[in-house]
Design a protein around this motif. Sequence first.
Motif, PDB file in Angstrom:
ATOM      1  N   GLU A 135       0.904  -1.104  -0.055  1.00 10.08           N
ATOM      2  CA  GLU A 135      -0.076   0.009  -0.058  1.00 10.08           C
ATOM      3  C   GLU A 135       0.859   1.232   0.091  1.00 10.08           C
ATOM      4  O   GLU A 135       0.496   2.222  -0.744  1.00 10.08           O
ATOM      5  CB  GLU A 135      -0.762  -0.031   1.291  1.00 10.08           C
ATOM      6  N   GLU A 136       2.046   1.150   0.907  1.00 10.03           N
ATOM      7  CA  GLU A 136       2.810   2.362   0.683  1.00 10.03           C
ATOM      8  C   GLU A 136       3.789   2.614  -0.519  1.00 10.03           C
ATOM      9  O   GLU A 136       3.740   3.722  -0.925  1.00 10.03           O
ATOM     10  CB  GLU A 136       3.986   2.148   1.886  1.00 10.03           C
ATOM     11  N   ARG A 137       4.042   1.548  -1.237  1.00 14.56           N
ATOM     12  CA  ARG A 137       4.461   1.546  -2.456  1.00 14.56           C
ATOM     13  C   ARG A 137       3.590   2.205  -3.403  1.00 14.56           C
ATOM     14  O   ARG A 137       3.828   2.958  -4.385  1.00 14.56           O
ATOM     15  CB  ARG A 137       4.901   0.132  -3.039  1.00 14.56           C
ATOM     16  N   VAL A 138       2.179   2.003  -3.498  1.00 15.97           N
ATOM     17  CA  VAL A 138       1.349   2.334  -4.225  1.00 15.97           C
ATOM     18  C   VAL A 138       1.006   3.952  -4.004  1.00 15.97           C
ATOM     19  O   VAL A 138       1.105   4.759  -4.978  1.00 15.97           O
ATOM     20  CB  VAL A 138      -0.098   1.972  -4.110  1.00 15.97           C
ATOM     21  N   ARG A 139       1.035   4.277  -2.662  1.00  9.22           N
ATOM     22  CA  ARG A 139       0.973   5.661  -2.507  1.00  9.22           C
ATOM     23  C   ARG A 139       2.230   6.556  -2.854  1.00  9.22           C
ATOM     24  O   ARG A 139       2.175   7.681  -3.555  1.00  9.22           O
ATOM     25  CB  ARG A 139       0.899   5.965  -0.896  1.00  9.22           C
ATOM     26  N   LEU A 140       3.607   5.924  -2.715  1.00  7.47           N
ATOM     27  CA  LEU A 140       4.561   6.671  -3.328  1.00  7.47           C
ATOM     28  C   LEU A 140       4.675   7.011  -4.653  1.00  7.47           C
ATOM     29  O   LEU A 140       5.056   8.069  -5.528  1.00  7.47           O
ATOM     30  CB  LEU A 140       6.021   5.995  -2.656  1.00  7.47           C
ATOM     31  N   ASP A 141       4.208   5.543  -5.424  1.00  8.50           N
ATOM     32  CA  ASP A 141       4.333   5.434  -7.033  1.00  8.50           C
ATOM     33  C   ASP A 141       3.042   6.824  -7.549  1.00  8.50           C
ATOM     34  O   ASP A 141       3.678   7.313  -8.500  1.00  8.50           O
ATOM     35  CB  ASP A 141       3.876   4.265  -7.403  1.00  8.50           C
ATOM     36  N   ARG A 142       2.159   6.673  -6.925  1.00  8.06           N
ATOM     37  CA  ARG A 142       0.914   7.742  -7.319  1.00  8.06           C
ATOM     38  C   ARG A 142       1.637   9.207  -7.062  1.00  8.06           C
ATOM     39  O   ARG A 142       1.545   9.951  -7.964  1.00  8.06           O
ATOM     40  CB  ARG A 142      -0.277   7.513  -6.511  1.00  8.06           C
ATOM     41  N   ARG A 143       2.436   9.434  -6.148  1.00  3.85           N
ATOM     42  CA  ARG A 143       2.877  10.988  -5.550  1.00  3.85           C
ATOM     43  C   ARG A 143       4.079  10.972  -6.969  1.00  3.85           C
ATOM     44  O   ARG A 143       4.142  12.256  -7.274  1.00  3.85           O
ATOM     45  CB  ARG A 143       3.632  10.920  -4.567  1.00  3.85           C
ATOM     46  N   LEU A 144       4.740  10.083  -7.313  1.00  3.60           N
ATOM     47  CA  LEU A 144       5.760  10.489  -8.228  1.00  3.60           C
ATOM     48  C   LEU A 144       5.133  10.746  -9.567  1.00  3.60           C
ATOM     49  O   LEU A 144       5.572  11.457 -10.402  1.00  3.60           O
ATOM     50  CB  LEU A 144       6.599   9.251  -8.484  1.00  3.60           C
ATOM     51  N   GLU A 145       4.123  10.044  -9.918  1.00  4.77           N
ATOM     52  CA  GLU A 145       3.193  10.368 -11.246  1.00  4.77           C
ATOM     53  C   GLU A 145       2.444  11.486 -11.384  1.00  4.77           C
ATOM     54  O   GLU A 145       2.253  12.130 -12.405  1.00  4.77           O
ATOM     55  CB  GLU A 145       2.368   9.060 -11.442  1.00  4.77           C
ATOM     56  N   GLU A 146       1.694  11.878 -10.266  1.00  2.00           N
ATOM     57  CA  GLU A 146       0.691  13.013 -10.047  1.00  2.00           C
ATOM     58  C   GLU A 146       1.537  14.487 -10.061  1.00  2.00           C
ATOM     59  O   GLU A 146       2.658  14.639  -9.714  1.00  2.00           O
ATOM     60  CB  GLU A 146      -0.433  12.929  -8.902  1.00  2.00           C
ATOM     61  N   PRO A 147       0.665  15.493 -10.533  1.00  4.99           N
ATOM     62  CA  PRO A 147       1.357  16.873 -10.591  1.00  4.99           C
ATOM     63  C   PRO A 147       1.668  17.263  -9.257  1.00  4.99           C
ATOM     64  O   PRO A 147       1.275  16.944  -8.141  1.00  4.99           O
ATOM     65  CB  PRO A 147       0.274  17.823 -11.125  1.00  4.99           C
ATOM     66  N   SER A 148       2.933  18.019  -9.128  1.00  2.12           N
ATOM     67  CA  SER A 148       3.414  18.657  -7.945  1.00  2.12           C
ATOM     68  C   SER A 148       3.117  20.047  -7.795  1.00  2.12           C
ATOM     69  O   SER A 148       2.267  20.439  -8.770  1.00  2.12           O
ATOM     70  CB  SER A 148       4.894  18.729  -7.974  1.00  2.12           C
ATOM     71  N   LEU A 149       3.440  20.493  -6.713  1.00  9.31           N
ATOM     72  CA  LEU A 149       3.034  22.072  -6.710  1.00  9.31           C
ATOM     73  C   LEU A 149       3.563  22.813  -7.595  1.00  9.31           C
ATOM     74  O   LEU A 149       3.290  23.851  -8.252  1.00  9.31           O
ATOM     75  CB  LEU A 149       3.635  22.474  -5.148  1.00  9.31           C
ATOM     76  N   TRP A 150       5.026  22.630  -7.880  1.00  8.24           N
ATOM     77  CA  TRP A 150       5.568  23.278  -8.980  1.00  8.24           C
ATOM     78  C   TRP A 150       4.837  23.228 -10.308  1.00  8.24           C
ATOM     79  O   TRP A 150       4.756  24.096 -11.138  1.00  8.24           O
ATOM     80  CB  TRP A 150       7.075  22.973  -9.098  1.00  8.24           C
ATOM     81  N   ASP A 151       4.314  22.099 -10.651  1.00  6.21           N
ATOM     82  CA  ASP A 151       3.561  21.513 -11.951  1.00  6.21           C
ATOM     83  C   ASP A 151       2.495  22.632 -11.891  1.00  6.21           C
ATOM     84  O   ASP A 151       2.067  23.261 -12.938  1.00  6.21           O
ATOM     85  CB  ASP A 151       3.226  20.352 -12.164  1.00  6.21           C
TER      86      ASP A 151
END
Length: 275
Positions: free
Chosen positions: A160-176
């Motif tokens: 579950e933690e791996r999924v969360r981190l992978d999702r954060r890597l893929e989704e837009p950041s504050l800078w985006d």
Amino acid sequence: MRHVSPDRGAQQAPESFVSFGEQGAQLTYGSYLRLPQLLDAQHLESDPPAHDELLFITIHQVYELWFQQLLHEVVAARDAMTAGRLWWAQHLLQRVHVIERVLVQQVDVLETMTPQDFLEFRQRLAPASGFQSVQFRELEFLSGAKDPAYVERFRGLTAEERVRLDRRLEEPSLWDAFVQVLADAGLPSSDDGQVAASLRQVAHDRSTHAGVWALAEALLQHDELAASWRARHVVMVERMIGVKSGTGGSSGAGYLRSRLPLQYYPLLWELRSQL
């Protein structure tokens, strides 16, 4: 003047007076905050119990609660920028700043524990380590410092933690989201060169681009406060354990010092040299 008898007034009071929150008595302070579960979440590993282990656990659990709140605010601020609600994004980022100042100040509480007190239970912590804080890494990813290698280095990561981190890597950041704000304002933003030029334009014409400039400053403040926390943290670790290795196998203070130059928004820092 009309006289009302004391007896009559006393009879009417119970009918008209209702105590706040007492209807049904279904919710209490403790049940709303889940206090039995919350206050039963601090379990010492030391035997016999080391006095300061409770403090150590409490501080880090409080950090994780604040990280959860920061994730809530950062995601909302990002989405607000994407939706063009710049005033709301700026408001949320101001809340982020206040919480981050609290994170820095909490180190003072932890430093009331001496190195000798920490050593009473430190060996029982291995291989657990602050390096394993998934929420903290989510915050870095969402802020713009995306490091896929971290996910591979993480030991003990659940599915579950791996999924969360992978999702954060893929989704837009504050800078985006901020780059999208520049584009929505009609400012060139296709690459770093264009973004840098647009930032200079915004900085030199703040009356026209007041909302964009305010957001740029809010992001820079977020970056600065995150750096302040990292700097305060490494000094605390050096005060506690010197140059010993971390309980999770990292180089301890050496690793933390290697993170000090990290900047979420280098273009905002470079702008200062170009004004």
